[in-house]
Design an enzyme around this catalytic site. Structure first.
Site, PDB file in Angstrom:
ATOM      1  N   ASP A 126       0.806  -1.219   0.000  1.00  0.00           N
ATOM      2  CA  ASP A 126       0.000   0.000   0.000  1.00  0.00           C
ATOM      3  C   ASP A 126       0.841   1.272   0.000  1.00  0.00           C
ATOM      4  O   ASP A 126       0.303   2.368   0.125  1.00  0.00           O
ATOM      5  CB  ASP A 126      -0.927   0.016   1.221  1.00  0.00           C
ATOM      6  CG  ASP A 126      -2.132  -0.896   1.041  1.00  0.00           C
ATOM      7  OD1 ASP A 126      -2.468  -1.218  -0.117  1.00  0.00           O
ATOM      8  OD2 ASP A 126      -2.742  -1.289   2.051  1.00  0.00           O
TER       9      ASP A 126
ATOM     10  N   ARG B 135       0.838  -1.477   7.552  1.00  0.00           N
ATOM     11  CA  ARG B 135       1.327  -0.274   6.877  1.00  0.00           C
ATOM     12  C   ARG B 135       2.336   0.512   7.713  1.00  0.00           C
ATOM     13  O   ARG B 135       2.896   1.510   7.232  1.00  0.00           O
ATOM     14  CB  ARG B 135       0.152   0.636   6.506  1.00  0.00           C
ATOM     15  CG  ARG B 135      -0.843   0.015   5.539  1.00  0.00           C
ATOM     16  CD  ARG B 135      -1.731   1.060   4.888  1.00  0.00           C
ATOM     17  NE  ARG B 135      -0.959   1.966   4.042  1.00  0.00           N
ATOM     18  CZ  ARG B 135      -1.470   3.025   3.419  1.00  0.00           C
ATOM     19  NH1 ARG B 135      -2.759   3.308   3.548  1.00  0.00           N
ATOM     20  NH2 ARG B 135      -0.706   3.794   2.664  1.00  0.00           N
TER      21      ARG B 135
ATOM     22  N   ARG C 144      -9.770   5.869  11.167  1.00  0.00           N
ATOM     23  CA  ARG C 144      -8.317   5.720  11.144  1.00  0.00           C
ATOM     24  C   ARG C 144      -7.635   6.715  12.090  1.00  0.00           C
ATOM     25  O   ARG C 144      -7.110   6.329  13.137  1.00  0.00           O
ATOM     26  CB  ARG C 144      -7.783   5.880   9.727  1.00  0.00           C
ATOM     27  CG  ARG C 144      -8.262   4.799   8.762  1.00  0.00           C
ATOM     28  CD  ARG C 144      -7.654   3.434   9.037  1.00  0.00           C
ATOM     29  NE  ARG C 144      -7.990   2.468   8.011  1.00  0.00           N
ATOM     30  CZ  ARG C 144      -7.334   2.305   6.875  1.00  0.00           C
ATOM     31  NH1 ARG C 144      -6.290   3.070   6.603  1.00  0.00           N
ATOM     32  NH2 ARG C 144      -7.714   1.400   5.998  1.00  0.00           N
TER      33      ARG C 144
ATOM     34  N   HIS D  58     -11.462   7.312   5.232  1.00  0.00           N
ATOM     35  CA  HIS D  58     -10.563   8.467   5.291  1.00  0.00           C
ATOM     36  C   HIS D  58     -11.322   9.690   4.791  1.00  0.00           C
ATOM     37  O   HIS D  58     -12.193   9.590   3.912  1.00  0.00           O
ATOM     38  CB  HIS D  58      -9.352   8.277   4.376  1.00  0.00           C
ATOM     39  CG  HIS D  58      -8.207   7.558   4.989  1.00  0.00           C
ATOM     40  ND1 HIS D  58      -7.304   6.837   4.235  1.00  0.00           N
ATOM     41  CD2 HIS D  58      -7.764   7.461   6.274  1.00  0.00           C
ATOM     42  CE1 HIS D  58      -6.378   6.316   5.026  1.00  0.00           C
ATOM     43  NE2 HIS D  58      -6.636   6.675   6.260  1.00  0.00           N
TER      44      HIS D  58
ATOM     45  N   CYS E 247      -5.354   9.421  -3.096  1.00  0.00           N
ATOM     46  CA  CYS E 247      -4.598   8.485  -2.255  1.00  0.00           C
ATOM     47  C   CYS E 247      -3.169   8.313  -2.754  1.00  0.00           C
ATOM     48  O   CYS E 247      -2.251   8.116  -1.961  1.00  0.00           O
ATOM     49  CB  CYS E 247      -5.288   7.120  -2.216  1.00  0.00           C
ATOM     50  SG  CYS E 247      -6.797   7.077  -1.244  1.00  0.00           S
TER      51      CYS E 247
END
Length: 276
Positions: free
Chosen positions: A69, A94, A140, A169, A269
């Site tokens: 990612d 991540r 998040r 997000h 993103c």
């Protein structure tokens, strides 16, 4: 009529050489669905080349094996006036990304770098409007990270609460179309149903001329867009939002992101903005 003026930007991106969906940390991710890495790379390259064609500068960070990612560069840093606030990921898968980006900034001469103590997924949940920082929480980023961002970046922060897990997000539910200037306020686009009732009232008060997206726009990650004040880069399927933006003087630029969307990502993103 509207006089939309683009401004040149500097972006940081990371090629998806190791992109995969090996785990599920949001509702878009399904490890049982095949991913075409070559197509992902082609789509990412089209996005990068689109920015360059529009006159923007794109820097690249080296992707790292084992971090599928890392292509989603926006999640690893927030830069305002040359100050860098790094990331602290909620998902263990991540976590290592943050250090690679910190080193990238350090090696390129950035000295005002703060690494957060609270969970903070950077531009995934922070949107700079030119006057203030919109800050998302709910899935998040820790709400306490909002105060940390204000202290590190020295800008006012407005907290917003996300309520739909598909839009985990802030950058999946809202983006800035035009930053505030001395002559005009900021303009944003957002999907109201992704926010709590109180946050919707805040957004309506702050941005009375906002472009409101519908469920169809949101379902293709149409709110994961990138605007330079005139040109608005959107997922190819976000045709309804593109039409609404064109009617008020913006220039929609549609790009394919079908493979990256399998991990819950789109143009924004993949794109961290380096603001100096």
């Amino acid at each position: 009529m509207f006089g939309r003026v683009p401004t040149t930007r500097r972006y940081l991106m990371c090629a998806p050489h190791y992109f995969a969906v090996n785990y599920a940390i949001n509702p878009w991710m399904d490890p049982s669905r095949p991913v075409d890495r070559e197509l992902a790379l082609a789509q990412w390259s089209e996005l990068r080349d689109t920015y360059r064609r529009l006159g923007h500068t794109v820097d690249e960070i080296e992707p790292q094996p084992g971090l599928p990612d890392m292509v989603f560069a926006a999640n690893s840093g927030t830069v305002v006036d040359g100050r860098v606030l790094g990331a602290r990921f909620r998902a263990a898968e991540r976590a290592a990304e943050a250090e690679h980006f910190r080193r990238w900034f350090l090696e390129r001469g950035y000295r005002d770098i703060t690494m957060p103590t609270k969970i903070n997924e950077a531009e995934g949940d922070f949107a700079w409007t030119g006057r203030l920082l919109l800050a998302g929480a709910g899935f998040r980023t820790d709400p306490a990270a909002h105060a940390e961002a204000q202290e590190a970046l020295g800008v006012p922060v407005v907290s917003l609460t996300l309520t739909d897990p598909r839009y985990y997000h802030l950058d999946t539910a809202l983006f800035v179309l035009a930053e505030a200037t001395d002559a005009a306020p900021a303009q944003v686009a957002y999907y109201p149903d992704a926010f709590s009732a109180g946050s919707r009232r805040v957004l309506a008060r702050l941005f009375p001329d906002a472009v409101l997206a519908d469920a169809d726009d949101a379902a293709v990650l149409g709110l994961n867009g990138v605007s330079d004040g005139r040109n608005v880069v959107l997922p190819a399927e976000a045709t309804g939002l593109a039409d609404r933006l064109a009617r008020i003087g913006y220039e929609p630029v549609l790009v394919g992101i079908s493979e990256l969307r399998k991990s819950g990502g789109g143009p924004k993103c993949c794109t961290m903005e380096l603001r100096k």
